[in-house]
Design an enzyme around this catalytic site. Structure first.
Site, short mmCIF file in Angstrom:
data_model
loop_
_atom_site.label_atom_id
_atom_site.label_comp_id
_atom_site.label_asym_id
_atom_site.label_seq_id
_atom_site.Cartn_x
_atom_site.Cartn_y
_atom_site.Cartn_z
N LYS A 252 7.27 22.01 -15.48
CA LYS A 252 6.49 20.89 -14.93
C LYS A 252 6.30 21.08 -13.42
O LYS A 252 5.20 20.86 -12.89
CB LYS A 252 7.23 19.58 -15.20
CG LYS A 252 6.52 18.30 -14.72
CD LYS A 252 5.35 17.92 -15.60
CE LYS A 252 4.64 16.64 -15.17
NZ LYS A 252 5.20 15.42 -15.75
N ARG B 60 0.81 -1.23 0.00
CA ARG B 60 0.00 0.00 0.00
C ARG B 60 0.84 1.27 0.00
O ARG B 60 0.37 2.34 0.42
CB ARG B 60 -0.99 0.01 1.17
CG ARG B 60 -2.02 -1.11 1.10
CD ARG B 60 -3.12 -0.91 2.12
NE ARG B 60 -4.16 -1.93 1.96
CZ ARG B 60 -4.18 -3.09 2.62
NH1 ARG B 60 -3.20 -3.37 3.48
NH2 ARG B 60 -5.14 -3.97 2.43
N GLU C 32 -4.36 17.01 -11.06
CA GLU C 32 -5.03 17.32 -12.31
C GLU C 32 -6.52 17.61 -12.14
O GLU C 32 -7.37 17.08 -12.84
CB GLU C 32 -4.83 16.18 -13.33
CG GLU C 32 -4.99 16.63 -14.78
CD GLU C 32 -4.59 15.56 -15.76
OE1 GLU C 32 -5.45 15.12 -16.52
OE2 GLU C 32 -3.40 15.17 -15.78
N HIS D 70 -1.36 15.06 -26.25
CA HIS D 70 -1.47 13.69 -25.76
C HIS D 70 -2.82 13.04 -26.07
O HIS D 70 -2.92 11.82 -26.09
CB HIS D 70 -1.22 13.64 -24.25
CG HIS D 70 0.21 13.86 -23.87
ND1 HIS D 70 0.90 15.01 -24.20
CD2 HIS D 70 1.09 13.08 -23.19
CE1 HIS D 70 2.13 14.92 -23.72
NE2 HIS D 70 2.28 13.76 -23.11
N ARG E 160 -3.35 21.39 -14.33
CA ARG E 160 -2.39 20.37 -14.76
C ARG E 160 -2.80 19.70 -16.07
O ARG E 160 -1.95 19.14 -16.77
CB ARG E 160 -2.21 19.33 -13.65
CG ARG E 160 -1.13 18.30 -13.99
CD ARG E 160 -0.73 17.43 -12.82
NE ARG E 160 0.23 16.42 -13.24
CZ ARG E 160 0.87 15.61 -12.43
NH1 ARG E 160 0.67 15.68 -11.13
NH2 ARG E 160 1.73 14.72 -12.90
N LYS F 229 2.71 10.94 -11.62
CA LYS F 229 1.79 10.11 -12.40
C LYS F 229 2.45 8.77 -12.67
O LYS F 229 3.56 8.71 -13.21
CB LYS F 229 1.45 10.79 -13.73
CG LYS F 229 0.30 11.76 -13.66
CD LYS F 229 -0.11 12.17 -15.07
CE LYS F 229 -1.30 13.09 -15.05
NZ LYS F 229 -1.72 13.47 -16.42
N HIS G 224 -2.18 9.68 -27.62
CA HIS G 224 -2.45 8.41 -26.95
C HIS G 224 -3.30 7.49 -27.82
O HIS G 224 -3.10 6.27 -27.83
CB HIS G 224 -3.15 8.65 -25.61
CG HIS G 224 -2.24 9.11 -24.52
ND1 HIS G 224 -2.69 9.54 -23.30
CD2 HIS G 224 -0.89 9.20 -24.47
CE1 HIS G 224 -1.66 9.88 -22.53
NE2 HIS G 224 -0.56 9.69 -23.23
N ASN H 193 -1.29 17.81 -20.90
CA ASN H 193 -1.71 16.79 -21.86
C ASN H 193 -1.76 17.32 -23.28
O ASN H 193 -2.29 16.65 -24.17
CB ASN H 193 -3.09 16.24 -21.46
CG ASN H 193 -3.05 15.48 -20.16
OD1 ASN H 193 -2.24 14.58 -19.98
ND2 ASN H 193 -3.92 15.85 -19.22
N HIS I 89 6.26 7.17 -27.85
CA HIS I 89 5.37 8.12 -27.17
C HIS I 89 5.63 9.54 -27.65
O HIS I 89 4.69 10.30 -27.96
CB HIS I 89 5.57 8.03 -25.66
CG HIS I 89 4.78 9.06 -24.90
ND1 HIS I 89 3.40 9.09 -24.89
CD2 HIS I 89 5.18 10.11 -24.15
CE1 HIS I 89 2.99 10.11 -24.15
NE2 HIS I 89 4.05 10.74 -23.69
N GLU J 216 8.25 16.63 -26.00
CA GLU J 216 7.77 17.15 -24.71
C GLU J 216 8.34 18.54 -24.43
O GLU J 216 7.67 19.39 -23.84
CB GLU J 216 8.12 16.18 -23.58
CG GLU J 216 7.45 14.82 -23.66
CD GLU J 216 5.97 14.84 -23.26
OE1 GLU J 216 5.46 15.92 -22.90
OE2 GLU J 216 5.33 13.77 -23.32
#
Length: 363
Positions: A229, A121, A239, A250, A243, A143, A254, A247, A267, A185
């Protein structure tokens, strides 16, 4: 080079950027009051280059180190591969005070972070990115996740690192294609947040190989991208608003990745394609002008990144894939679109017909 702080209410941490930092890993981790046991996670190629140095540094700082390697490639970012980390954590008798160290690119970082978030956990995680993309983006912000066959990063958790340690010298062994992917990026940060970085890249003749960048520009790219960032994550850790601008490129990117099985484009290449699409959408919607669109396109081309959709990709399949995007809200796909260099807006007012038209022009 620099020390940047990601300011969060309870889990602030340092992004340490300096040549030779890899050999300071253990020393940098010592003051963080981490447990003695460390599991170093990498892939075979990165581990062959840098594993022994990282382990030596950790052992010199009296950490009890074990390691495991994952197969390289986005197509292996799944639960089956994740079990390799869990098995190693079990064999090393990791405890809740223990730490996982991700030595690698975005895939290693995302998977190690997710394993750390979920084993017992929640364990500590330290990110030691070795690709440009991971240095400026993936390693920062917490993330973590793995891919689902129907979509990228649909399974994951926010789990902030205790430290991000960047050694620019490791980029010397980065394959050219991966360097270019990282530049996607960097261009993203210029478009969404940092007009000065955008302009500095415009002044460079080429952006497609590390040898084509002056040492000063590489330093600017690393520091300014990481600072961008950090600024955004500090304002919106999970987010809930701002935030989401990270993306940019993206959403469609994606979809391109998942529809091509994570094997045809990297990517970064997918993000480049997505940024071209987002820019064209912004022009079609009257949000920004043709000149700005051409300026961004010129940067993407300087980095030798793709600007068109992979051949054979069905536009209707892209539209269906977009419905599984994490940013869908009330059934509407939300796009990050530029309104000026360094400024973007999030909107769900993009009709399917306009999107079809833009994508058709990129075939």
């Amino acid at each position: 080079m620099a020390s940047i702080t990601v300011q969060l209410p309870s889990k602030s941490y340092e992004i340490a950027i300096a040549p030779g930092n890899l050999d300071q890993l253990g020393q940098k981790m010592q003051p963080l009051h981490l447990g003695k046991k460390v599991l170093l996670v990498s892939n075979p190629e990165i581990f062959a280059h840098y594993g022994s140095r990282a382990i030596a540094s950790l052992q010199q700082a009296s950490f009890d180190v074990s390691h495991c390697t994952l197969p390289a490639g986005e197509q292996y970012k799944n639960f089956q591969t994740l079990n390799n980390i869990y098995d190693a954590a079990l064999a090393h008798r990791m405890e809740r005070s223990s730490t996982m160290v991700a030595l690698g690119g975005g895939v290693v970082g995302d998977m190690t972070g997710f394993a750390a978030a979920t084993w017992l956990r929640g364990l500590n995680v330290v990110q030691v990115p070795t690709s440009l993309l991971a240095m400026v983006d993936a390693a920062i912000g917490g993330k973590t996740g793995v891919n689902h066959p129907q979509g990228k990063n649909l399974i994951g958790a926010f789990h902030q690192p205790r430290l991000v340690l960047i050694d620019p010298e490791v980029l010397k062994t980065l394959p050219v294609r991966e360097f270019r992917g990282g530049m996607a990026e960097v261009i993203k940060y210029g478009t969404i947040w940092d007009a000065e970085l955008f302009a500095k890249m415009e002044n460079s003749q080429k952006l497609d190989e590390i040898n084509h960048l002056t040492p000063g520009l590489l330093e600017e790219i690393l520091i300014r991208s990481c600072q961008s960032k950090a600024d955004v994550v500090s304002k919106d850790e999970k987010e809930s608003g701002l935030r989401a601008i990270l993306n940019y490129g993206h959403t469609i990117g994606h979809a391109v990745e998942s529809l091509t099985g994570y094997t045809m484009v990297t990517h970064g290449e997918a993000v480049a394609i997505g940024m071209v699409a987002a820019s064209r959408l912004a022009v079609e919607l009257g949000m920004w002008d043709e000149q700005s669109d051409h300026r961004q396109l010129a940067l993407i081309e300087k980095a030798s990144l793709p600007t068109r959709l992979p051949s054979g990709l069905d536009i209707e399949e892209i539209l269906v894939s977009l419905q599984t995007d994490k940013k869908v809200k009330a059934g509407k796909v939300r796009f990050v679109l530029p309104t000026g260099v360094g400024v973007v807006k999030i909107t769900d007012q993009v009709s399917a017909d306009v999107l079809r038209g833009v994508l058709a022009g990129m075939g």
